[in-house]
Motif scaffolding. Structure first.
Motif, PDB file in Angstrom:
ATOM      1  N   HIS A  62       0.969   5.542 -11.004  1.00 20.36           N
ATOM      2  CA  HIS A  62       0.046   4.408 -10.953  1.00 20.36           C
ATOM      3  C   HIS A  62       0.381   3.378 -12.027  1.00 20.36           C
ATOM      4  CE1 HIS A  62      -2.516   7.125  -8.578  1.00 20.36           C
ATOM      5  NE2 HIS A  62      -3.201   6.065  -8.205  1.00 20.36           N
ATOM      6  N   ARG A  69       0.871  -1.184   0.000  1.00 19.00           N
ATOM      7  CA  ARG A  69       0.000   0.000   0.000  1.00 19.00           C
ATOM      8  C   ARG A  69       0.905   1.229   0.000  1.00 19.00           C
ATOM      9  NH1 ARG A  69      -5.124  -1.814   1.177  1.00 19.00           N
ATOM     10  NH2 ARG A  69      -5.934   0.192   1.899  1.00 19.00           N
ATOM     11  N   GLN A 120      -5.874   5.003   4.638  1.00 11.92           N
ATOM     12  CA  GLN A 120      -5.610   3.862   3.751  1.00 11.92           C
ATOM     13  C   GLN A 120      -4.460   3.001   4.254  1.00 11.92           C
ATOM     14  OE1 GLN A 120      -7.514   2.823   1.495  1.00 11.92           O
ATOM     15  NE2 GLN A 120      -8.873   4.584   1.211  1.00 11.92           N
ATOM     16  N   GLN A 168      -1.201  -1.405  -4.344  1.00 14.26           N
ATOM     17  CA  GLN A 168      -2.255  -0.384  -4.407  1.00 14.26           C
ATOM     18  C   GLN A 168      -1.642   0.991  -4.159  1.00 14.26           C
ATOM     19  OE1 GLN A 168      -5.249  -2.456  -1.691  1.00 14.26           O
ATOM     20  NE2 GLN A 168      -6.550  -1.367  -3.142  1.00 14.26           N
ATOM     21  N   GLN A 196      -2.410  11.704  -3.623  1.00 14.78           N
ATOM     22  CA  GLN A 196      -2.929  12.953  -3.069  1.00 14.78           C
ATOM     23  C   GLN A 196      -2.176  14.108  -3.728  1.00 14.78           C
ATOM     24  OE1 GLN A 196      -5.406  13.668  -0.634  1.00 14.78           O
ATOM     25  NE2 GLN A 196      -4.971  15.703  -1.443  1.00 14.78           N
ATOM     26  N   GLY A 252       1.535   5.341  -0.835  1.00 16.19           N
ATOM     27  CA  GLY A 252       0.963   6.668  -1.007  1.00 16.19           C
ATOM     28  C   GLY A 252       1.805   7.478  -1.972  1.00 16.19           C
ATOM     29  N   PHE A 295      -2.314   5.099  -3.513  1.00  8.88           N
ATOM     30  CA  PHE A 295      -3.269   6.106  -3.056  1.00  8.88           C
ATOM     31  C   PHE A 295      -2.617   7.469  -3.241  1.00  8.88           C
ATOM     32  CE2 PHE A 295      -3.771   2.134  -0.815  1.00  8.88           C
ATOM     33  CZ  PHE A 295      -5.114   1.855  -1.028  1.00  8.88           C
ATOM     34  N   PRO A 307      -6.144  11.162   4.152  1.00  7.95           N
ATOM     35  CA  PRO A 307      -6.591   9.992   3.369  1.00  7.95           C
ATOM     36  C   PRO A 307      -5.537   8.879   3.311  1.00  7.95           C
ATOM     37  CG  PRO A 307      -6.955  12.048   2.166  1.00  7.95           C
ATOM     38  CD  PRO A 307      -6.141  12.397   3.364  1.00  7.95           C
ATOM     39  N   LEU A 308      -4.259   9.247   3.313  1.00  7.86           N
ATOM     40  CA  LEU A 308      -3.209   8.217   3.252  1.00  7.86           C
ATOM     41  C   LEU A 308      -3.139   7.444   4.566  1.00  7.86           C
ATOM     42  CD1 LEU A 308      -0.278   9.972   1.347  1.00  7.86           C
ATOM     43  CD2 LEU A 308      -2.289   8.794   0.469  1.00  7.86           C
TER      44      LEU A 308
END
Lengths: 272, 272
Positions: free
Chosen positions: B126, B110, B176, B137, B141, B112, B139, B172-173
């Motif tokens: 990405h 995961r 997540q 995944q 920002q 960020g 995430f 948000p990070l």
């Protein structure tokens, strides 16, 4: 009577907040707006670069056949005044109309100035206000983060980050007990609710776009150069780049949808 | 062996944080830096404009006789990769080396990503990470205010405004539960202490400048193109505008005084 449009330019889209005021005050006038979005922001560039850009922006509007020019850009009006003085039509910068509005509003003679770094550093507002009234004291605060906050849409009074930034910038003005604060950048009126919350109702905020629009009306009235209409003015928008989120940001400044009357021009076509 | 200098460019002065890493890793190499300070920031411009600027920046460095180019600019590396692919010398963008470093660091898969609006929107990180490891995944920002905070020098862990902005971006990070965060803009390493305070020690921060410098060392080693010296590398700095506070801001990114080996070039001389 003069049916030609009024020209307005800014380094980016912020000047649309002045167009908003102009449309409210002179709803029958046609307006040509140029936002130099390919080269925004001017506020961090050298004075020589700002003056060259300002001359190119004026040239672009002259070529569109405008009857007067509003430089709705605190940086240009403070740093590159020479570019606005040797034109074949009248040009209005933000310093004089905004300074005059602040002088009319202040009771204590203690005026705060919020602007970009270059606007503050230039001392243009200081010089203008001191020349008009040597007893006035001006307390200036550069607020570069306000531009990014507005462009991020972080303008709500409930945004903790925005309030923290604003508190930090406004603290010195509160300590100096100013009674009038000039919003010396076209972006800042969008933060007026946050600024008013922190400064309190006893402080008058001066919107440079509104001051420019009023000066433009007075100028055209005095020259008998209004177009004689009370409604139906058309706006044409030109930009030098068409960034993503353009419509959302532009409409935020304009206070209404920009619609589709937008043309993108090649920034390399901007010459003297 | 190749005694030619390494070329580094960025939209502004932020890329000097990559030069800092390069000097630490390859202290004998000569470096030519170009900061396009007349046209900064790239992050808010259209992809077409960014690609044109990137090609002009590469052309400028090629004309200075460099042996390879680091595009120390998250925006260029994400949006204008084509400008880096058809050159007569190798060019390194930030996406691949930084993405590889993040993949090597993550345990949970995961990751960020903090970047400018355009870097995030481009999806370049990405795509790269997904191609290398489909189970990861990402995430993302966008943190446009981080750039202004750094350029204002508001980088201290005791700055309430900076901490409030960072908390908002990082929330948000944290939700997540990322274990690795890419600092996908050259400005962001200066906020690493603030970011680390908020994210905690369990999260690994990946500095894109450090990742690019390591990739450059590996590339030149593999080509047998290092200059054979362990000390005494010289840096030449070119900028397209020379803003006020230049020395202070440049030295902040470089981590040491920039000295006087700085030349300003005419931005209108940047062509293809």
């Amino acid at each position: 009577m003069d049916i030609r449009p009024i020209g307005v330019f800014d380094s980016g889209l912020g000047g649309l907040s002045a167009v908003r005021q102009l449309k409210a005050l002179l709803p029958g006038e046609d307006i040509v707006y140029f936002g130099d979005t390919a080269r925004v922001p001017y506020g961090t560039r050298s004075p020589e670069t700002i003056e060259r850009y300002a001359r190119q922006d004026c040239r672009f509007l002259l070529d569109r056949g405008v009857k007067c020019i509003i430089a709705a850009c605190g940086t240009v009006s403070s740093v590159a005044t020479a570019a606005l003085t040797d034109l074949p039509i009248p040009a209005i910068g933000v310093v004089a109309p905004t300074g005059d509005a602040a002088l009319a509003a202040t009771h204590s003679g203690r005026i705060g100035l919020l602007g970009t770094t270059n606007t503050v550093r230039s001392g243009a507002f200081h010089r203008y206000l001191a020349q008009k009234n040597p007893d006035v004291q001006v307390f200036a605060q550069a607020c570069p983060l306000f531009v990014s906050l507005v462009e991020s849409g972080w303008i709500g009074q409930d945004n903790e980050a925005t309030v923290a930034v604003a508190r930090r910038y406004l603290r010195p003005l509160i300590e100096q007990q100013v009674d009038t604060v000039i919003l010396g950048c076209t972006h800042f009126p969008l933060l007026a609710p946050v600024i008013r919350d922190i400064l309190g109702e006893g402080v008058t905020l001066i919107d440079s776009g509104a001051a420019c629009a009023a000066r433009c009306r007075d100028l055209l009235t005095g020259m008998d150069a209004l177009n004689g209409r009370d409604v139906g003015g058309q706006c044409s928008f030109f930009v030098s780049d068409h960034p993503h989120d353009f419509e959302a940001v532009a409409s935020m400044f304009l206070g209404s949808p920009v619609g589709d009357n937008i043309q993108q021009i090649d920034p390399e076509s901007l010459v003297l």
